[in-house]
Write an enzyme that holds these catalytic residues in place. Structure first.
Site, PDB file in Angstrom:
ATOM      1  N   ARG A  63      45.852  39.297  37.333  1.00  0.00           N
ATOM      2  CA  ARG A  63      46.738  39.409  36.167  1.00  0.00           C
ATOM      3  C   ARG A  63      47.720  38.245  36.103  1.00  0.00           C
ATOM      4  O   ARG A  63      48.159  37.870  35.018  1.00  0.00           O
ATOM      5  CB  ARG A  63      47.461  40.764  36.204  1.00  0.00           C
ATOM      6  CG  ARG A  63      48.348  40.959  37.395  1.00  0.00           C
ATOM      7  CD  ARG A  63      48.695  42.422  37.636  1.00  0.00           C
ATOM      8  NE  ARG A  63      47.581  43.155  38.244  1.00  0.00           N
ATOM      9  CZ  ARG A  63      47.602  44.452  38.502  1.00  0.00           C
ATOM     10  NH1 ARG A  63      48.647  45.175  38.192  1.00  0.00           N
ATOM     11  NH2 ARG A  63      46.564  45.037  39.067  1.00  0.00           N
ATOM     12  N   LYS A  94      43.212  41.891  52.255  1.00  0.00           N
ATOM     13  CA  LYS A  94      42.287  43.016  52.087  1.00  0.00           C
ATOM     14  C   LYS A  94      41.692  43.402  53.442  1.00  0.00           C
ATOM     15  O   LYS A  94      41.504  42.524  54.293  1.00  0.00           O
ATOM     16  CB  LYS A  94      41.119  42.607  51.165  1.00  0.00           C
ATOM     17  CG  LYS A  94      41.437  42.564  49.697  1.00  0.00           C
ATOM     18  CD  LYS A  94      40.186  42.205  48.902  1.00  0.00           C
ATOM     19  CE  LYS A  94      40.488  41.995  47.429  1.00  0.00           C
ATOM     20  NZ  LYS A  94      40.931  43.195  46.714  1.00  0.00           N
TER      21      LYS A  94
HETATM   22  N1  BES Z   1      39.496  41.422  42.571  1.00  0.00           N
HETATM   23  C1  BES Z   1      40.180  42.636  42.799  1.00  0.00           C
HETATM   24  C2  BES Z   1      39.578  43.823  42.051  1.00  0.00           C
HETATM   25  C3  BES Z   1      38.211  44.293  42.501  1.00  0.00           C
HETATM   26  C4  BES Z   1      38.094  45.327  43.412  1.00  0.00           C
HETATM   27  C5  BES Z   1      37.074  43.742  41.981  1.00  0.00           C
HETATM   28  C6  BES Z   1      36.841  45.774  43.795  1.00  0.00           C
HETATM   29  C7  BES Z   1      35.821  44.182  42.366  1.00  0.00           C
HETATM   30  C8  BES Z   1      35.701  45.204  43.261  1.00  0.00           C
HETATM   31  C9  BES Z   1      41.636  42.502  42.350  1.00  0.00           C
HETATM   32  O1  BES Z   1      42.188  41.237  42.476  1.00  0.00           O
HETATM   33  C10 BES Z   1      42.444  43.393  43.226  1.00  0.00           C
HETATM   34  O2  BES Z   1      42.517  43.149  44.399  1.00  0.00           O
HETATM   35  N2  BES Z   1      43.052  44.422  42.624  1.00  0.00           N
HETATM   36  C11 BES Z   1      43.861  45.334  43.349  1.00  0.00           C
HETATM   37  C12 BES Z   1      45.108  45.601  42.533  1.00  0.00           C
HETATM   38  C13 BES Z   1      46.161  46.371  43.275  1.00  0.00           C
HETATM   39  C14 BES Z   1      46.731  45.544  44.408  1.00  0.00           C
HETATM   40  C15 BES Z   1      47.239  46.740  42.301  1.00  0.00           C
HETATM   41  C16 BES Z   1      43.048  46.607  43.562  1.00  0.00           C
HETATM   42  O3  BES Z   1      42.313  47.006  42.664  1.00  0.00           O
HETATM   43  O4  BES Z   1      43.138  47.184  44.633  1.00  0.00           O
HETATM   44 MN    MN Z   2      43.001  40.887  44.398  1.00  0.00          MN
END
Ligand code: BES
Ligand code: MN
Ligand code: ZN
Length: 497
Positions: free
Chosen positions: A353, A279
Site C-alpha cells: 500500500r 515474515k
Molecule cells: N505480499 C503480502 C500479501 C500476500 C500474502 C500475498 C499472502 C500473497 C500471499 C503483503 O505485502 C503483506 O505482507 N500483507 C500483510 C499485511 C499486514 C501486515 C497488515 C498480510 O497480509 O499479512
Molecule cells: Mn508484505
C-alpha cells in the site's frame, strides 16, 4: 500454437485429430453423430458397452477408426448436458487439448463449439477454447536441465457450426490469441525468481515491450527522480534493499490525444521478506509472486497493443524489493508520501500500500478517466475469498459493476467487498495522518481504505489478487495463473464497443 476458426462441412483431412464432445448420458454432439454413422455406430456401441462414459474431462483416443479416414478421433466427456457451465466447458477444453497433445498429433480440429454452454454464445466458446488451450499447454522449464517434453500439438482448427457468425468468431479468435499472449507474458515474468526478476529487470522488460510496438512509449523514473517528486512512501520501502527502485510508466496511444486514458497500476514488489517485520520462513515462500500486479500491467499493455484497441491506456509500475536490515525502514518510522500525507509504519510488511500510494498520486498527472490498481496486497483476501475470486473494492459503483461483469464474461471473476467509511477508523495513528495497518479484522478492506486516501481525485478500483494471481499452495504446487489479465482485457474491449 496456431489457431484458426472455420466452418468445416465434411471433415476430410486424414492427418488430423478430431476432438468430439460426448455427454454423460451417451448423447452425441453433431459431428460425433455423423462420425458414428460412417463408422457403423462404433461410438454408440462403445458407449453402450461402458468403454466411454462421457464424464466431464474424460477422454478416449480412437486410432484409425474403421470406415473413417482419420488418424485419431478423440472422444471428450462433456459431463451432464444441463450442467455444462462456463467452468465445466473450460475443463472439457483443457482435458481435450492435453489428450490431443498426448496423442502426439501436430494438428487437431476441435468440434466442442457444437456443445451448448449455459448462457454463452458461439464467439464466447471460440475465445475460451483459445485461452483455455493456451493455459492447458503452458509450461515453465527455463531453469530445468531436463526440459519438459516438447509440445506436439501446434495447430488447433476450431469448427464454426454457424457460418453466418464467421466474422464474430474470427474477432473472438483474435481477442483470445492476444489475451493468451498477454497471459503468457504475465505468467513468465511472475514465475521468474527474484534473483533474476529485480526492479531493474522489470524495467528492462517494459522497455523491450515498448520497443516492439510503435503505439507504446515508456519512461522509467530512477530513485533520484522519485526523491525530487517526494515519493517518501515508495522510497521508504525500498531503502533496505541493494536493488534500485524503479517507477515505470508505459503509455499506449490508440485514440485521440485528448481522450482521457484508463490507468492501471501494478504492485511490483519483486520479493517481499516482510522487511524488519520479517515474515516467518514458511510464509516467505511464494513472495517472488509479489510482483504479479506489475506483470499483469505488462500483459494487459501487450494484449491491448496487439489488438490495437482504440483507446488510450497508461500503465504504472512501482517496482521495489522489500528487505530487512540496518538501512531498512522500521516500525514506527513516519514517511511523508508524495501527496503530502504522512504515514506511520506499524508493519514494514504492509509495504504494498505504501508504494501504491505514491504511484496513485503520480498517476494524477495523466488525468485518467479511471484508475485500476492490481496488487497481491493482503493475506486476508485469501482467507475471505480463497483462490477463485479476486477481491474488488472501489469508490465508484459503476466502475465496480463494469469490472464484475467483465470478470463474469471472461470467467476471471471478482467479488466486491465494502469500502464503508466506518472501516477508516481502523487506520488512525496518534502520530501521523494514518497508520499503514488496521489490525486483524477486515484486513483487505482496511488496506483498500488506506489506498482510497490517495485516490480521491478519480474513479478508482482496487483488485486484490493475492489469492488468484498465483497458486501458492505449499512448496510443490506454485504457478502463476496470468489472472486478472483476461478480466481487464474484457473490461477494455467492452469500453471500446
Ligand atoms: N505480499 C503480502 C500479501 C500476500 C500474502 C500475498 C499472502 C500473497 C500471499 C503483503 O505485502 C503483506 O505482507 N500483507 C500483510 C499485511 C499486514 C501486515 C497488515 C498480510 O497480509 O499479512
Ligand atoms: Mn508484505
Ligand atoms: Zn507484499
Amino acid at each position: 500454437m496456431k489457431f484458426s476458426v472455420k466452418a468445416i462441412q465434411q471433415p476430410k483431412q486424414q492427418k488430423s485429430c478430431l476432438i468430439l464432445g460426448i455427454y454423460e448420458n451417451g448423447e452425441l454432439t453433431q459431428t460425433a453423430k455423423e462420425i458414428d454413422k460412417i463408422s457403423h455406430t462404433y461410438i454408440t456401441k462403445l458407449i453402450k458397452q461402458g468403454a466411454f462414459d462421457g464424464k466431464l474431462g474424460s477422454s478416449l483416443p480412437l486410432y484409425h477408426l474403421a470406415h473413417t479416414p482419420f488418424e485419431v478421433i478423440l472422444l471428450v466427456g462433456l459431463g451432464k448436458a444441463d450442467k455444462l457451465t462456463a467452468a465445466n466447458f473450460r475443463k472439457a477444453v483443457i482435458a481435450s487439448v492435453k489428450a490431443a497433445n498426448a496423442a502426439k498429433h501436430p494438428s487437431a480440429i476441435c468440434y466442442l463449439t457444437e456443445a451448448n454452454v449455459k448462457d454463452q454464445s458461439l464467439s464466447w466458446k471460440v475465445k475460451q477454447i483459445v485461452e483455455a488451450s493456451s493455459d492447458a499447454l503452458y509450461r515453465f522449464d527455463l531453469f530445468k536441465s531436463q526440459k519438459e517434453p516438447v509440445i506436439k500439438l501446434n495447430e488447433l482448427i476450431i469448427h464454426n457450426p454457424d457460418p453466418k457468425q464467421q466474422k464474430a468468431c474470427e474477432l473472438a479468435l483474435k481477442q483470445g490469441e492476444a489475451i493468451s499472449d498477454g497471459v503468457v507474458l504475465t505468467k513468465n515474468l511472475a514465475n521468474l525468481p527474484s534473483n533474476v526478476c529485480t526492479p531493474t529487470f522489470i524495467a528492462e522488460q517494459a522497455k523491450d515491450l515498448a520497443k516492439s510496438h510503435s503505439s507504446l512509449s515508456i519512461k522509467v523514473l530512477e530513485e533520484k527522480d522519485m526523491q525530487k517528486l517526494g515519493m517518501g512512501a515508495l522510497l521508504g520501502v525500498s531503502q533496505g534493499s541493494a536493488e534500485d527502485a524503479k517507477l515505470i510508466a508505459l503509455e499506449y496511444k490508440g485514440a485521440a490525444k485528448n481522450q482521457a486514458p484508463v490507468a492501471f497500476i501494478g504492485k511490483g514488489v519483486t520479493f517481499d521478506t516482510g522487511g524488519n517485520s520479517l515474515k516467518p520462513a514458511d510464509s516467505m515462500v511464494g513472495m517472488k509472486y509479489d510482483m504479479c500486479g506489475a506483470a499483469t500491467v505488462l500483459g494487459v499493455m501487450k494484449a491491448a497493443a496487439e489488438l490495437k484497441l482504440p483507446i488510450n491506456i497508461v500503465g504504472i509500475i512501482p517496482a521495489v524489493e522489500n528487505m530487512p536490515g540496518g538501512t531498512a525502514y522500521k516500525p514506527e518510522d513516519i514517511l511523508t508520501s508524495m501527496s503530502g500525507q504522512t504515514i506511520e509504519v506499524i508493519s514494514t510488511d504492509a509495504e504494498g500500500r505504501l508504494i501504491l500510494a505514491d504511484a496513485l498520486t503520480y498517476c494524477e498527472r495523466y488525468k485518467p478517466d479511471v484508475v485500476i490498481d492490481i496488487a497481491t496486497l493482503t493475506g486476508a483476501v485469501v482467507i475471505a475469498l480463497g483462490f477463485y475470486a479476486t477481491g474488488l473494492l472501489s469508490n465508484d459503483d459503476g466502475l465496480a459493476n463494469d469490472l464484475l461483469q467483465a470478470g463474469q464474461k471472461s470467467f476471471d471473476r471478482a467479488w466486491q467487498l465494502p469500502l464503508w467509511d466506518e472501516y477508516q477508523e481502523q487506520i488512525k495513528s496518534p502520530f501521523a495522518d494514518m497508520a499503514n495497518t488496521g489490525g486483524r479484522s477486515a484486513g483487505t478492506i482496511t488496506a483498500a481504505c488506506f489506498l482510497s486516501r490517495f485516490a480521491k481525485k478519480f474513479r478508482w478500483a482496487h483488485l486484490d489478487v493475492a489469492g488468484t494471481a498465483a497458486m501458492m499452495m505449499g512448496t510443490q504446487d506454485r504457478m502463476a495463473t496470468g489472472r486478472p489479465v483476461p478480466m481487464l482485457m474484457q473490461y477494455l474491449i467492452d469500453r471500446c464497443l
